[in-house]
Design a protein around this motif. Structure first.
Motif, mmCIF file in Angstrom:
data_model
loop_
_atom_site.group_PDB
_atom_site.id
_atom_site.type_symbol
_atom_site.label_atom_id
_atom_site.label_comp_id
_atom_site.label_asym_id
_atom_site.label_seq_id
_atom_site.Cartn_x
_atom_site.Cartn_y
_atom_site.Cartn_z
ATOM 1 N N CYS A 1 48.689 32.771 42.843
ATOM 2 C CA CYS A 1 48.320 33.393 41.565
ATOM 3 C C CYS A 1 48.651 34.886 41.560
ATOM 4 O O CYS A 1 48.329 35.613 42.503
ATOM 5 C CB CYS A 1 46.827 33.197 41.296
ATOM 6 N N CYS B 1 47.553 36.894 38.974
ATOM 7 C CA CYS B 1 46.683 37.549 37.983
ATOM 8 C C CYS B 1 46.159 38.869 38.555
ATOM 9 O O CYS B 1 46.247 39.129 39.761
ATOM 10 C CB CYS B 1 45.538 36.628 37.553
ATOM 11 N N CYS C 1 43.577 38.506 41.470
ATOM 12 C CA CYS C 1 44.182 38.080 42.752
ATOM 13 C C CYS C 1 45.072 39.198 43.320
ATOM 14 O O CYS C 1 45.093 39.410 44.539
ATOM 15 C CB CYS C 1 44.970 36.789 42.560
ATOM 16 N N HIS D 1 38.561 33.342 40.480
ATOM 17 C CA HIS D 1 39.177 34.460 39.751
ATOM 18 C C HIS D 1 39.067 34.289 38.239
ATOM 19 O O HIS D 1 39.453 35.187 37.489
ATOM 20 C CB HIS D 1 40.660 34.576 40.149
HETATM 21 ZN ZN LIG Z 1 44.291 34.812 40.081
#
Ligand SMILES: [Zn+2]
Ligand SMILES: [Zn+2]
Ligand SMILES: [Zn+2]
Length: 282
Positions: free
Chosen positions: A19, A21, A24, A253
């Motif tokens: 991930c 994002c 993360c 998350h």
């Molecule tokens: Zn993430």
């Protein structure tokens, strides 16, 4: 009672391996308390809640000796909570030495699901075979919601977590020497029977599932807004006070910001955010 959080993440760990994002990325960049292994807790070095995929590595890091564990409480058998590969290394085929006995408590459905995972790992393994359990020095202890049992040095009460109805996932109140801890993950909702029991028990620590950030609930768990409501209700009924240790765990998350930001949000509602390696004595 000494509580050691071996892991505080949801199934996907933190950061998620693939991930990108912001949460993360932050965890990868800053590390620290935003690096989370799959949820697991050890009490007094002798009672383990959930033998998960990261439990052995976490024990190595935090100085917890799994050979001292005498009671394993499984909440359920989802793969972030039960690692059949670790479990099966108790078998003499793995040249294990000085194996200590282990009492394994879970719902009947969870014990069956654990056995399915074990049999996928090794087709000759079978928890329903008495000889196999003797080889692994296991005593299986099926528990039903509402049941209280003495397991080793602890008195344990099981509750329906509504998280895995087909397999009857459980959460637990664990008591020893006048102290008690409620471990509530994975948890879809806090049932009235849990509130009623905690009102009487007035636990010293309450640990709750906060898989999602507020308003981001994708199912099967609590989100931050729901955790805040649970904490408020527990306070209203006198189950917890300002002295009670209240922690959120099983964090993903999805909607949850980085650790420090989570802490300030949670602090407004009177609870804290657990992190890997956190040790609390109650
Ligand atoms: Zn993430
Ligand atoms: Zn989980
Ligand atoms: Zn689960």
């Amino acid at each position: 009672m000494k509580l050691t959080f071996l892991g505080t993440s949801a199934a996907t760990a933190m950061p998620l391996p693939f991930c990108g994002c912001a949460v993360c990325r932050h965890a990868r960049r800053d590390g620290g308390k935003d690096i989370r292994r799959r949820a697991s807790l050890v009490i007094d070095g002798e009672l383990l809640i959930d033998l998960g995929p990261d439990s052995a590595a976490a024990c190595g890091q935090y100085g917890v000796d799994l050979t001292k564990i005498r009671v394993l409480l499984q909440t359920h058998a989802h793969s972030d909570h039960f690692d059949a590969g670790h479990f099966i290394t108790r078998h003499p085929d793995y040249a294990v030495e000085n194996l200590a006995p282990l009492l394994v408590a879970a719902s009947g459905g969870t014990l069956r699901a654990m056995n399915e995972a074990i049999r996928r790992e090794d087709g000759s393994a079978d928890l329903s075979d008495g000889d196999f359990c003797r080889h692994l020095r296991l005593t299986l202890f099926p528990m039903a919601p509402g049941e209280t049992a003495v397991l080793g040095n602890y008195t344990v009460t099981a509750f329906d977590s509504r998280h895995d109805p087909a397999r009857q996932a459980l959460v637990y109140l664990i008591e020893r020497g006048g102290k008690s801890v409620f471990y509530g993950t994975d948890l879809l909702e806090v049932g009235e029977e849990i509130y009623a029991c905690l009102r009487e028990a007035r636990p010293d620590a309450v640990i709750l599932d906060q898989t999602y950030g507020e308003g981001k609930n994708a199912g099967g768990h609590l989100d931050a807004g729901e955790v805040a409501k649970v904490v408020r209700r527990l306070r209203e009924i006198g189950a917890v006070t300002v002295r009670t240790h209240i922690y959120a765990t099983h964090i993903s998350h999805e909607g949850n910001p980085p650790h420090e930001e989570m802490c300030s949000l949670a602090g407004q509602y009177g609870y804290a955010i657990a992190y890997d390696g956190l040790t609390v004595t109650v």
